[in-house]
Design a protein around this motif. Sequence first.
Motif, short mmCIF file in Angstrom:
data_model
loop_
_atom_site.label_atom_id
_atom_site.label_comp_id
_atom_site.label_asym_id
_atom_site.label_seq_id
_atom_site.Cartn_x
_atom_site.Cartn_y
_atom_site.Cartn_z
N MET A 117 0.82 -1.21 0.00
CA MET A 117 0.00 0.00 0.00
C MET A 117 0.85 1.26 0.00
O MET A 117 0.50 2.26 -0.63
N PHE A 164 -6.70 -5.01 5.95
CA PHE A 164 -6.73 -3.88 5.01
C PHE A 164 -6.98 -2.57 5.74
O PHE A 164 -6.28 -1.57 5.52
N LEU A 168 -4.41 0.57 6.21
CA LEU A 168 -4.79 1.88 5.68
C LEU A 168 -4.83 2.92 6.78
O LEU A 168 -4.41 4.07 6.58
#
Length: 346
Positions: A117, A164, A168
């Motif tokens: 990411m 996730f 994030l």
Amino acid sequence: MESEKKPRISNVGAWGMNIVSSVGIIMVNKQVMSSSGYGFCFATTLTGFHFTVTAIIGWISNATGYSESKQVPLWELIWFSIVANMSITGMNFSLMLNSVGFYQISKLSMIPVVCVMEWILNSKNYSNRVIMAVFVVALGVGVCTVTDVEVNVKGFICAAVAVFCTSLQQITIGSFQKKYNIGSFELLSKTAPIQAVSLLLVGPVVDYYLNGQLLLNYQFSYGAIIFILLSCSLAVVCNMSQYLCIGRFSAVSFQVLGHMKTVCVLILGWILFDSALTAKNILGMMLAVLGMVIYSWAIEFDKHTNTKASPVKLSRVEQLEEDTSLLKTKSNGIEGRDVELGQTKS
């Protein structure tokens, strides 16, 4: 020299504060929520209590002028709070629906997920040394924590959402601090009220689904109240140090060095709660610590390499500018002499 030492001391202090508070809150929560302790099995609601105390302390800090309140768009705070709450809820559901082994694997997967990411969102690249160190840390923690591995569809979906959203969230903390030039405690003070209200509203429902017990039926004792308040106090320090660490370093460094908490929890569990500590656990912990040492060395090596490379590039640019200016000077000198000779001839 003194200016170089101060950041290192404060960085070590930030890491130490996060490790001590994180390990401390795990030990306290174990006493609060375990059946042998006070049996307060409402993890999501307890997290709501944590953010409520954090929000109160943040409000007091802003009211007394101790911290400065900076403007951050409300929609971004709400978006961040939703992601953070989904991270907490997803972790709770993952722990309920999956085996402990798969839960640990899902937590280990945060390191590569954060790396990917960071690469996608921030165009950040990692050297082979850093990748190798991350692999060693993940392998070591996996060896000492992963036991049985059972997977089901619902548990896998919850684990994926948790990984996730947590990744994030940690990347966004660093981005917000840089984007709005806001301190770690100021950012936490702005997000804590939103998270507190939402978790206190949703938490009892989620906890009822997790354990089938109603919060209203729980009998609060003096001991339970004291330990819940202690848990809330440690949560404030833990949340603040997390924002502080990610703001100073990166989400990847926070994940890698944060596994030191896993090693400390295993050791303290063996000392305080008579948990089993096998040769496999010890081997895994040694491997994890070795990976953390390699990671720290790799990060420092890359910093020194980049520092040495940048002056070389600057010196080449300066040299080109000097050469250009010298050529212009020479050409101007030649033109001047030609004019003077022409004037003499005339």
